[in-house]
Scaffold this active site. Sequence first.
Site, PDB file in Angstrom:
ATOM      1  N   GLU A  56       0.858  -1.193   0.000  1.00 30.62           N
ATOM      2  CA  GLU A  56       0.000   0.000   0.000  1.00 30.62           C
ATOM      3  C   GLU A  56       0.893   1.242   0.000  1.00 30.62           C
ATOM      4  O   GLU A  56       1.774   1.375   0.866  1.00 30.62           O
ATOM      5  CB  GLU A  56      -0.921   0.009   1.232  1.00 30.62           C
ATOM      6  CG  GLU A  56      -1.955   1.134   1.167  1.00 30.62           C
ATOM      7  CD  GLU A  56      -2.761   1.293   2.470  1.00 30.62           C
ATOM      8  OE1 GLU A  56      -2.219   1.026   3.557  1.00 30.62           O
ATOM      9  OE2 GLU A  56      -3.928   1.711   2.378  1.00 30.62           O
ATOM     10  N   THR A 110     -10.484   2.331   4.387  1.00 29.05           N
ATOM     11  CA  THR A 110      -9.399   3.102   4.998  1.00 29.05           C
ATOM     12  C   THR A 110     -10.031   4.207   5.855  1.00 29.05           C
ATOM     13  O   THR A 110     -11.247   4.439   5.786  1.00 29.05           O
ATOM     14  CB  THR A 110      -8.511   3.749   3.922  1.00 29.05           C
ATOM     15  OG1 THR A 110      -9.188   4.883   3.377  1.00 29.05           O
ATOM     16  CG2 THR A 110      -8.174   2.779   2.797  1.00 29.05           C
ATOM     17  N   GLU A 111      -9.192   4.924   6.600  1.00 32.90           N
ATOM     18  CA  GLU A 111      -9.713   6.036   7.416  1.00 32.90           C
ATOM     19  C   GLU A 111     -10.372   7.101   6.539  1.00 32.90           C
ATOM     20  O   GLU A 111     -11.471   7.577   6.840  1.00 32.90           O
ATOM     21  CB  GLU A 111      -8.580   6.704   8.217  1.00 32.90           C
ATOM     22  CG  GLU A 111      -8.173   5.985   9.480  1.00 32.90           C
ATOM     23  CD  GLU A 111      -7.063   4.976   9.256  1.00 32.90           C
ATOM     24  OE1 GLU A 111      -6.730   4.690   8.080  1.00 32.90           O
ATOM     25  OE2 GLU A 111      -6.519   4.465  10.257  1.00 32.90           O
ATOM     26  N   TYR A 112      -9.692   7.484   5.461  1.00 32.18           N
ATOM     27  CA  TYR A 112     -10.255   8.520   4.587  1.00 32.18           C
ATOM     28  C   TYR A 112     -11.560   8.048   3.958  1.00 32.18           C
ATOM     29  O   TYR A 112     -12.514   8.810   3.829  1.00 32.18           O
ATOM     30  CB  TYR A 112      -9.244   8.899   3.495  1.00 32.18           C
ATOM     31  CG  TYR A 112      -8.370  10.062   3.889  1.00 32.18           C
ATOM     32  CD1 TYR A 112      -7.418   9.927   4.896  1.00 32.18           C
ATOM     33  CD2 TYR A 112      -8.490  11.311   3.286  1.00 32.18           C
ATOM     34  CE1 TYR A 112      -6.611  10.980   5.276  1.00 32.18           C
ATOM     35  CE2 TYR A 112      -7.690  12.376   3.660  1.00 32.18           C
ATOM     36  CZ  TYR A 112      -6.749  12.203   4.647  1.00 32.18           C
ATOM     37  OH  TYR A 112      -5.959  13.263   5.026  1.00 32.18           O
ATOM     38  N   ASP A 126      -3.094  11.863  -2.434  1.00 33.43           N
ATOM     39  CA  ASP A 126      -3.278  13.309  -2.554  1.00 33.43           C
ATOM     40  C   ASP A 126      -3.596  13.649  -4.019  1.00 33.43           C
ATOM     41  O   ASP A 126      -2.858  13.238  -4.912  1.00 33.43           O
ATOM     42  CB  ASP A 126      -2.008  14.041  -2.102  1.00 33.43           C
ATOM     43  CG  ASP A 126      -1.660  13.680  -0.658  1.00 33.43           C
ATOM     44  OD1 ASP A 126      -2.594  13.536   0.148  1.00 33.43           O
ATOM     45  OD2 ASP A 126      -0.465  13.528  -0.340  1.00 33.43           O
ATOM     46  N   ASP A 134       9.627   7.787   0.815  1.00 35.23           N
ATOM     47  CA  ASP A 134       8.841   8.433  -0.225  1.00 35.23           C
ATOM     48  C   ASP A 134       8.687   7.463  -1.392  1.00 35.23           C
ATOM     49  O   ASP A 134       9.635   6.742  -1.723  1.00 35.23           O
ATOM     50  CB  ASP A 134       9.549   9.713  -0.690  1.00 35.23           C
ATOM     51  CG  ASP A 134       8.625  10.619  -1.462  1.00 35.23           C
ATOM     52  OD1 ASP A 134       8.142  10.210  -2.546  1.00 35.23           O
ATOM     53  OD2 ASP A 134       8.357  11.727  -0.993  1.00 35.23           O
ATOM     54  N   ASP A 171     -11.870   9.518  -3.614  1.00 33.14           N
ATOM     55  CA  ASP A 171     -13.089  10.321  -3.619  1.00 33.14           C
ATOM     56  C   ASP A 171     -13.020  11.369  -4.736  1.00 33.14           C
ATOM     57  O   ASP A 171     -14.021  11.978  -5.078  1.00 33.14           O
ATOM     58  CB  ASP A 171     -13.226  11.075  -2.292  1.00 33.14           C
ATOM     59  CG  ASP A 171     -12.031  11.996  -2.092  1.00 33.14           C
ATOM     60  OD1 ASP A 171     -10.884  11.482  -2.087  1.00 33.14           O
ATOM     61  OD2 ASP A 171     -12.211  13.225  -1.971  1.00 33.14           O
ATOM     62  N   LYS A 223      -3.777  21.229  -8.683  1.00 38.02           N
ATOM     63  CA  LYS A 223      -3.210  22.288  -9.546  1.00 38.02           C
ATOM     64  C   LYS A 223      -2.402  21.673 -10.686  1.00 38.02           C
ATOM     65  O   LYS A 223      -1.643  20.720 -10.472  1.00 38.02           O
ATOM     66  CB  LYS A 223      -2.302  23.203  -8.714  1.00 38.02           C
ATOM     67  CG  LYS A 223      -3.074  24.035  -7.727  1.00 38.02           C
ATOM     68  CD  LYS A 223      -2.207  25.076  -7.070  1.00 38.02           C
ATOM     69  CE  LYS A 223      -3.074  25.909  -6.151  1.00 38.02           C
ATOM     70  NZ  LYS A 223      -2.445  26.171  -4.858  1.00 38.02           N
TER      71      LYS A 223
HETATM   72  C1  LIG Z   1      -4.875  11.499   1.923  1.00 35.96           C
HETATM   73  S1  LIG Z   1      -3.861  10.429   2.839  1.00 35.96           S
HETATM   74  C2  LIG Z   1      -4.660   8.843   2.707  1.00 35.96           C
HETATM   75  C3  LIG Z   1      -4.207   7.897   3.766  1.00 35.96           C
HETATM   76  C4  LIG Z   1      -4.796   6.474   3.707  1.00 35.96           C
HETATM   77  N1  LIG Z   1      -4.355   5.776   2.508  1.00 35.96           N
HETATM   78  C5  LIG Z   1      -6.295   6.482   3.780  1.00 35.96           C
HETATM   79  O1  LIG Z   1      -6.925   6.202   2.767  1.00 35.96           O
HETATM   80  O2  LIG Z   1      -6.849   6.752   4.849  1.00 35.96           O
HETATM   81  C6  LIG Z   1      -2.475  10.242   1.754  1.00 35.96           C
HETATM   82  C7  LIG Z   1      -1.253   9.681   2.452  1.00 35.96           C
HETATM   83  O3  LIG Z   1      -0.263   9.410   1.471  1.00 35.96           O
HETATM   84  C8  LIG Z   1       0.987   9.851   1.955  1.00 35.96           C
HETATM   85  N2  LIG Z   1       1.823  10.169   0.785  1.00 35.96           N
HETATM   86  C9  LIG Z   1       1.555  11.082  -0.178  1.00 35.96           C
HETATM   87  N3  LIG Z   1       2.532  11.121  -1.081  1.00 35.96           N
HETATM   88  C10 LIG Z   1       3.446  10.195  -0.699  1.00 35.96           C
HETATM   89  C11 LIG Z   1       4.698   9.779  -1.229  1.00 35.96           C
HETATM   90  N4  LIG Z   1       5.197  10.338  -2.347  1.00 35.96           N
HETATM   91  N5  LIG Z   1       5.375   8.828  -0.592  1.00 35.96           N
HETATM   92  C12 LIG Z   1       4.872   8.252   0.557  1.00 35.96           C
HETATM   93  N6  LIG Z   1       3.700   8.618   1.112  1.00 35.96           N
HETATM   94  C13 LIG Z   1       2.989   9.576   0.486  1.00 35.96           C
HETATM   95  C14 LIG Z   1       0.663  11.072   2.791  1.00 35.96           C
HETATM   96  O4  LIG Z   1       1.704  11.377   3.707  1.00 35.96           O
HETATM   97  C15 LIG Z   1      -0.632  10.642   3.468  1.00 35.96           C
HETATM   98  O5  LIG Z   1      -0.399   9.977   4.672  1.00 35.96           O
END
Ligand SMILES: C[S@@+](CC[C@H](N)C(=O)[O-])C[C@H]1O[C@@H](n2cnc3c(N)ncnc32)[C@H](O)[C@@H]1O
Length: 226
Positions: free
Chosen positions: A48, A196-198, A122, A100, A158, A126
Amino acid sequence: MRLRRKPEAKKILSEHPLVFTATEENKSEFQGRWRELFPEPAQPLHVELGTGKGQFLAKTSGLHPEINWIGVERIEEPLLMAVRKGEATKNPNLRYIWADVQWLDEIFAPGEVDRFYLHFSDPWPKKRHTKRRLTYRTFLERYEKLLAPGGDLILKTDSVSLFDFSLEEFQEAGWETIELSRDLHHSPYASANITTEYEDKFVSRGMPIHYVRVRPGRKGSADPGE
Ligand SMILES: C[S@@+](CC[C@H](N)C(=O)[O-])C[C@H]1O[C@@H](n2cnc3c(N)ncnc32)[C@H](O)[C@@H]1O
């Protein structure tokens, strides 16, 4: 994701037995050997990307002990929450990588992963941030390289704009759509879904969840008639 900074999170994560802390120097330490960290190394490996607070992994690792699970997350505060949830399960088939996604092809070896999950990534709405979206073509190239033959990727979001963008990128890259729904929770795929939480947050507001399962096309197949 807004969480209060926990200064101790860095230290706890870097010493935690379930977590691999990737750095510039060590990021390839387990490349090609991730399965060896699990009690059942022959099992498929599902990863994931952007695990957040880790509800999905904590649940799915218990419901699917026949799979080895890894979560990748770059921000320490949500990752620590995910790790706490994971260790409470005592499931032996669960690990985390603090890194990352940019580093993915130095962390994993070609063909090492059986499935990637992108859950509520995310959306980077933009235009100038297009290349940061985790379904931008350069990320798809990485995933394609790292997926085992027959491997696939699941995306849930979403965000209609991220979903539409992602479908275009998949198509452009020659990926095949296997399952698709613009309202996952009212679709045939709902019964197998683990939230998931979101996702819980968006569903409680009545928002539809967009879902797709895709896999890379068969580029370079020995038999073009296949
Ligand atoms: C909007 S949250 C969603 C979290 C979880 N997957 C959920 O659905 O509840 C997006 C997560 O992805 C992580 N994230 C975004 N870009 C990332 C990257 N390039 N590498 C690792 N993690 C990343 C963020 O730090 C954040 O915790």
